[in-house]
Design a protein around this motif. Structure first.
Motif, mmCIF file in Angstrom:
data_model
loop_
_atom_site.group_PDB
_atom_site.id
_atom_site.type_symbol
_atom_site.label_atom_id
_atom_site.label_comp_id
_atom_site.label_asym_id
_atom_site.label_seq_id
_atom_site.Cartn_x
_atom_site.Cartn_y
_atom_site.Cartn_z
ATOM 1 N N ILE A 47 -25.500 53.124 -52.412
ATOM 2 C CA ILE A 47 -25.313 51.664 -52.357
ATOM 3 C C ILE A 47 -26.414 50.982 -51.551
ATOM 4 O O ILE A 47 -26.522 49.762 -51.561
ATOM 5 C CB ILE A 47 -23.919 51.261 -51.841
ATOM 6 C CG1 ILE A 47 -23.750 51.602 -50.361
ATOM 7 C CG2 ILE A 47 -22.825 51.913 -52.684
ATOM 8 C CD1 ILE A 47 -22.471 51.039 -49.755
ATOM 9 N N GLY A 48 -27.222 51.758 -50.823
ATOM 10 C CA GLY A 48 -28.505 51.248 -50.351
ATOM 11 C C GLY A 48 -28.532 50.346 -49.133
ATOM 12 O O GLY A 48 -29.501 49.598 -48.958
ATOM 13 N N LEU A 49 -27.525 50.403 -48.271
ATOM 14 C CA LEU A 49 -27.598 49.575 -47.060
ATOM 15 C C LEU A 49 -28.828 50.001 -46.265
ATOM 16 O O LEU A 49 -29.057 51.206 -46.069
ATOM 17 C CB LEU A 49 -26.332 49.735 -46.207
ATOM 18 C CG LEU A 49 -25.001 49.542 -46.942
ATOM 19 C CD1 LEU A 49 -23.856 49.533 -45.939
ATOM 20 C CD2 LEU A 49 -25.008 48.265 -47.776
ATOM 21 N N PRO A 50 -29.613 49.044 -45.764
ATOM 22 C CA PRO A 50 -30.888 49.413 -45.142
ATOM 23 C C PRO A 50 -30.746 50.192 -43.836
ATOM 24 O O PRO A 50 -31.664 50.908 -43.456
ATOM 25 C CB PRO A 50 -31.583 48.066 -44.918
ATOM 26 C CG PRO A 50 -30.546 47.015 -45.100
ATOM 27 C CD PRO A 50 -29.456 47.595 -45.924
ATOM 28 N N TRP A 51 -29.602 50.079 -43.155
ATOM 29 C CA TRP A 51 -29.405 50.771 -41.879
ATOM 30 C C TRP A 51 -28.039 51.429 -41.843
ATOM 31 O O TRP A 51 -27.060 50.881 -42.346
ATOM 32 C CB TRP A 51 -29.573 49.796 -40.696
ATOM 33 C CG TRP A 51 -30.948 49.244 -40.678
ATOM 34 C CD1 TRP A 51 -31.362 48.072 -41.253
ATOM 35 C CD2 TRP A 51 -32.119 49.857 -40.136
ATOM 36 N NE1 TRP A 51 -32.715 47.927 -41.102
ATOM 37 C CE2 TRP A 51 -33.209 49.002 -40.411
ATOM 38 C CE3 TRP A 51 -32.356 51.054 -39.452
ATOM 39 C CZ2 TRP A 51 -34.515 49.310 -40.034
ATOM 40 C CZ3 TRP A 51 -33.648 51.352 -39.055
ATOM 41 C CH2 TRP A 51 -34.723 50.481 -39.348
ATOM 42 N N ARG A 52 -28.022 52.597 -41.234
ATOM 43 C CA ARG A 52 -26.775 53.357 -41.151
ATOM 44 C C ARG A 52 -26.646 53.911 -39.744
ATOM 45 O O ARG A 52 -27.603 54.447 -39.190
ATOM 46 C CB ARG A 52 -26.834 54.521 -42.138
ATOM 47 C CG ARG A 52 -25.569 55.342 -42.218
ATOM 48 C CD ARG A 52 -25.791 56.545 -43.122
ATOM 49 N NE ARG A 52 -26.434 57.633 -42.407
ATOM 50 C CZ ARG A 52 -27.216 58.557 -42.973
ATOM 51 N NH1 ARG A 52 -27.472 58.520 -44.260
ATOM 52 N NH2 ARG A 52 -27.748 59.522 -42.239
ATOM 53 N N ILE A 53 -25.466 53.792 -39.164
ATOM 54 C CA ILE A 53 -25.188 54.436 -37.881
ATOM 55 C C ILE A 53 -24.213 55.586 -38.136
ATOM 56 O O ILE A 53 -23.152 55.372 -38.736
ATOM 57 C CB ILE A 53 -24.582 53.441 -36.862
ATOM 58 C CG1 ILE A 53 -25.534 52.259 -36.622
ATOM 59 C CG2 ILE A 53 -24.287 54.148 -35.545
ATOM 60 C CD1 ILE A 53 -24.972 51.195 -35.695
ATOM 61 N N THR A 54 -24.602 56.773 -37.732
ATOM 62 C CA THR A 54 -23.769 57.952 -37.937
ATOM 63 C C THR A 54 -23.150 58.360 -36.598
ATOM 64 O O THR A 54 -23.863 58.468 -35.597
ATOM 65 C CB THR A 54 -24.603 59.111 -38.503
ATOM 66 O OG1 THR A 54 -25.299 58.634 -39.653
ATOM 67 C CG2 THR A 54 -23.722 60.280 -38.901
ATOM 68 N N GLU B 209 -26.497 58.068 -34.189
ATOM 69 C CA GLU B 209 -27.771 58.190 -34.901
ATOM 70 C C GLU B 209 -27.973 56.936 -35.764
ATOM 71 O O GLU B 209 -27.077 56.560 -36.521
ATOM 72 C CB GLU B 209 -27.697 59.430 -35.784
ATOM 73 C CG GLU B 209 -29.019 59.859 -36.371
ATOM 74 C CD GLU B 209 -28.831 61.113 -37.229
ATOM 75 O OE1 GLU B 209 -29.474 62.114 -36.925
ATOM 76 O OE2 GLU B 209 -28.035 61.068 -38.196
ATOM 77 N N LEU B 210 -29.142 56.316 -35.617
ATOM 78 C CA LEU B 210 -29.471 55.139 -36.429
ATOM 79 C C LEU B 210 -30.524 55.560 -37.446
ATOM 80 O O LEU B 210 -31.584 56.083 -37.071
ATOM 81 C CB LEU B 210 -30.003 54.017 -35.537
ATOM 82 C CG LEU B 210 -30.430 52.727 -36.264
ATOM 83 C CD1 LEU B 210 -29.240 52.058 -36.937
ATOM 84 C CD2 LEU B 210 -31.106 51.760 -35.292
ATOM 85 N N GLY C 190 -35.943 56.952 -44.169
ATOM 86 C CA GLY C 190 -35.177 58.164 -43.928
ATOM 87 C C GLY C 190 -35.243 58.608 -42.475
ATOM 88 O O GLY C 190 -34.605 59.581 -42.088
ATOM 89 N N GLU C 191 -36.002 57.889 -41.649
ATOM 90 C CA GLU C 191 -36.151 58.301 -40.250
ATOM 91 C C GLU C 191 -34.897 57.991 -39.438
ATOM 92 O O GLU C 191 -34.284 56.937 -39.606
ATOM 93 C CB GLU C 191 -37.347 57.587 -39.620
ATOM 94 C CG GLU C 191 -38.667 58.228 -40.033
ATOM 95 C CD GLU C 191 -39.859 57.372 -39.693
ATOM 96 O OE1 GLU C 191 -39.722 56.502 -38.799
ATOM 97 O OE2 GLU C 191 -40.906 57.565 -40.334
ATOM 98 N N SER C 192 -34.551 58.918 -38.554
ATOM 99 C CA SER C 192 -33.371 58.753 -37.707
ATOM 100 C C SER C 192 -33.784 58.761 -36.249
ATOM 101 O O SER C 192 -34.809 59.329 -35.883
ATOM 102 C CB SER C 192 -32.391 59.907 -37.916
ATOM 103 O OG SER C 192 -31.745 59.776 -39.149
ATOM 104 N N GLU C 193 -32.921 58.149 -35.470
ATOM 105 C CA GLU C 193 -33.194 58.048 -34.045
ATOM 106 C C GLU C 193 -31.852 58.193 -33.338
ATOM 107 O O GLU C 193 -30.872 57.579 -33.750
ATOM 108 C CB GLU C 193 -33.791 56.663 -33.818
ATOM 109 C CG GLU C 193 -34.059 56.264 -32.416
ATOM 110 C CD GLU C 193 -34.685 54.861 -32.352
ATOM 111 O OE1 GLU C 193 -35.151 54.509 -31.262
ATOM 112 O OE2 GLU C 193 -34.673 54.129 -33.367
#
Lengths: 445, 445
Positions: free
Chosen positions: A398-405, A417-418, A424-427
């Motif tokens: 669904i392509g949301l530009p940002w994801r917090i895991t 994790e953002l 695809g980069e995570s921080e």
């Protein structure tokens, strides 16, 4: 929104009849459902994107001083007899006979009706300049609807109409529309290149189409690669400033950029060879100046400064709102799904809970949810009791530009994790820092 | 907005064919223009009111947990053959044949299409409860359209549909809609009384209509005057709370209130005589529970907790968005024009400059304009070079609830005049205090 309370019917299989990426992804992501050939329902996720695009178009039109209104979808046939287009428009016009036997039609465009409104209410040059626009559903009975919402029969379009006393004034309106369109598309994360085009059934001596480069575009385009280096940015515009609007038009249209309809090999040959490009493009808007084409036959005159009646100079200006949903996806996706630009994303940030039911993970997710909401952002929280892999796949699709895991392991170290959908980069960072970062990304939008 | 840059074509004469106040005033105030019998363009002022009503409906629906989406205006005829309504709906259905000879129709309502969407995507009771809604243009080919937008052919409506596993769940959805509708109408400054009604072509055992009392209403209604003392106010609602929603429904529907279709003289006779009222009312919404009327014939089943397929229990719930514009005017106008409730007014405050061109007056008006804008409010500044009387008449006609009048005489004493459209009362106060007062009036809206 919590996913368990939402309606997001994603499909596991790739629909067989969808030929292009945007159509496939819109079906798979549960954004639309086809109800008949070229006629779609906008499911909740698709509706949100459509509304975001509509909102940006409204904001930019009103910023340019254009006045919103709304014309109906069904029009009386007589108006089109007056303009002479009743015969010329052809079988794409959806004709309707009502119970009284009157000839009606489902409007494919509104030059006639807006001219009728103008002539009924405006009689003096003192009331000019005037630009009215609306965003309304249209119908064109395409013989072969395809490519999903990119070439549907019922489609959502912004169409605006300027009324001016002189050709010069009308050309300023033309330029103003070009400038506002550049700004509009950039806010949606799109590069749409204005190209010299053909008037078609609307008519007009001056017309530019705005094209988004994409392999699946229906038009062949030819351009000087220098045009793709131009960006509008956040320049301050005074839309009443004739010279400023003219200079932006010049900046964006002087270099060679044409669709195949107006392509000129000799002129194109003058572009340095290393900058000559041919590609395919998706048309997402068009502007026209057509002078007195409608005002003369329909009697839309005003009294000029000398007291004599003159037909007004007009133009019309369209943005394909529903088509843009598809065009943005064509321009921004990968093998896993859609990648929404921040300006149009249906939700600002996804929240994935890796261990639903774990008190600490649930609590952290709720905190992030409330925090994002308090910032005026809309999160989508995947609170389903599902495997992590399934949750990630849905978010990517669904392509949301940002994801917090959020997971118990990270929480033990005080971090979540953002992840950027685009890179695809995570921080890893503390929840409050993740909120702050997301807030910064959306600041000023 | 500055009036010299707006499009507000007010009429001096009262249109001959408009029979009721709202129709007359909407034409005179330049809110709409008729394009064909029962088909209207929404001119800029009318559009703004329509959008305000739409926004309130969206906000209250989403507050109740209902999910927005959008279905198309044109529907395939086959869906209506499945439900059996293709024959029963009658000549008010606008039937269309496309260029391929397929039978289509302009949707008058969407029970069939939403049931089709549901059955395509939902298969388990775990995905319930679910309420989807949209706000879309509809068409009913009335034999005798009249009363302007109150009984048009093309009209804008919110229609929502709930899907539940059991009758009890569906009745909670029914109650939730009733509660959210009460809140919705109150935000628009309307008292809309829920009355026992008849199912009509939608069907259903449980149905309430919401009626606004007005002399020009099309329905005769009978009620216990105690119902008009009820107000919703700003109570906190938990829409998941079954008991709370039920108790509000009980509070608002226990006393006698019925349309002539369901009126029962014997029951009415039990109301104390001094509280028995008969009057006329305008229908502005209706809610239905109709069980499995559509889910059974159309095969909208889910797998229940025991693994067996069961047809879902459904209801539908409508609010007449375009009709409400007329209904609000019927309920709120005087001999000089419209009186908008603050919740739906097209502009928050008018500014009348008594001496256009006077540097001090112009400067004070600009200051108020900027001040109101900075407060997040939309002023309408009458900056025309016109007599004061003409400016006041226009402001009274278009009905902005508050007006600030600025003239050289007042400015000499450091004051402007703030006037309530509803009471006609004026108050002299310094410009900053006028801004503060207007800000206070709109705070929290």
């Amino acid at each position: 929104m919590r996913l368990t309370r939402y309606f997001l019917p994603v499909l596991k299989e790739t629909p067989a009849d969808a030929q292009i990426a945007s159509h496939r992804l819109m079906l798979r992501a549960g954004m639309v459902k086809q109800q008949a050939a070229g006629i779609y329902s906008w499911l909740p996720l698709g509706w949100k994107v459509l509304k975001n695009i509509e909102r940006i178009v409204h904001e930019e039109q009103q910023r340019a001083g254009h006045i919103p209104m709304l014309m109906p979808t069904v029009q009386p046939g007589e108006l089109w007899q007056e303009s002479g287009r009743d015969n010329s428009y052809g079988p794409e016009m959806l004709r309707i006979t009502d119970r009284q036997g009157r000839k009606m039609l489902y409007g494919p465009t509104n030059e006639e009706m807006i001219t009728d409104i103008f002539r009924s209410h405006v009689s003096s040059y003192k009331e000019l300049p005037l630009t009215l626009y609306h965003i309304q559903w249209k119908f064109r009975d395409e013989i072969r609807p395809r490519f999903g919402v990119m070439r549907g029969r019922e489609f959502y379009m912004k169409d605006g109409y300027n009324f001016d006393l002189t050709k010069d004034d009308a050309l300023h309106a033309y330029n103003r529309h070009l400038v506002s369109y550049l700004r509009t598309y950039e806010r949606m994360g799109l590069q749409a290149i204005p190209m010299r085009a053909d008037g078609g059934p609307i008519g007009g001596d001056y017309t530019h189409e705005f094209l988004v480069l994409a392999e699946t575009g229906e038009s062949e385009v030819f351009y000087d690669s220098a045009v793709t280096d131009l960006t509008f940015g956040d320049r301050e515009i005074d839309y009443d400033d004739v010279a400023q609007c003219q200079s932006i038009l010049d900046e964006f249209t002087t270099r060679y950029a044409r669709t195949d309809e107006t392509h000129d090999e000799a002129l194109f040959g003058q572009v340095p060879e290393e900058r000559r490009r041919s590609a395919r493009g998706i048309e997402v808007g068009q502007i026209f100046y057509f002078g007195t084409k409608y005002s003369e036959p329909m009697g839309a005159h005003v009294q000029g400064p000398d007291g004599k009646p003159v037909p007004v100079h007009m133009g019309s200006h369209g943005i394909g709102v529903s088509r843009l949903v598809g065009a943005i996806i064509e321009a921004s996706h990968d093998e896993n799904g859609i990648i929404w630009p921040e300006g149009v994303t249906p939700f600002h940030c996804g929240i994935v809970n890796l261990k639903q039911g774990d008190a600490e993970a649930d609590g952290a997710c709720e905190g992030l949810y409330d925090g994002l909401t308090a910032l005026g952002l809309e999160p989508l929280y995947d609170d389903r009791d599902e495997r992590a892999g399934a949750k990630f796949a849905t978010m990517d699709l669904i392509g949301l530009p940002w994801r917090i895991t959020v997971g118990p392991r990270g929480l033990k170290n005080g971090v979540v994790e953002l992840t950027s959908r685009r890179t695809g980069e995570s921080e890893e960072l503390p929840p409050e820092a993740a909120l702050e970062k997301v807030a910064g990304i959306y600041a000023g939008r």
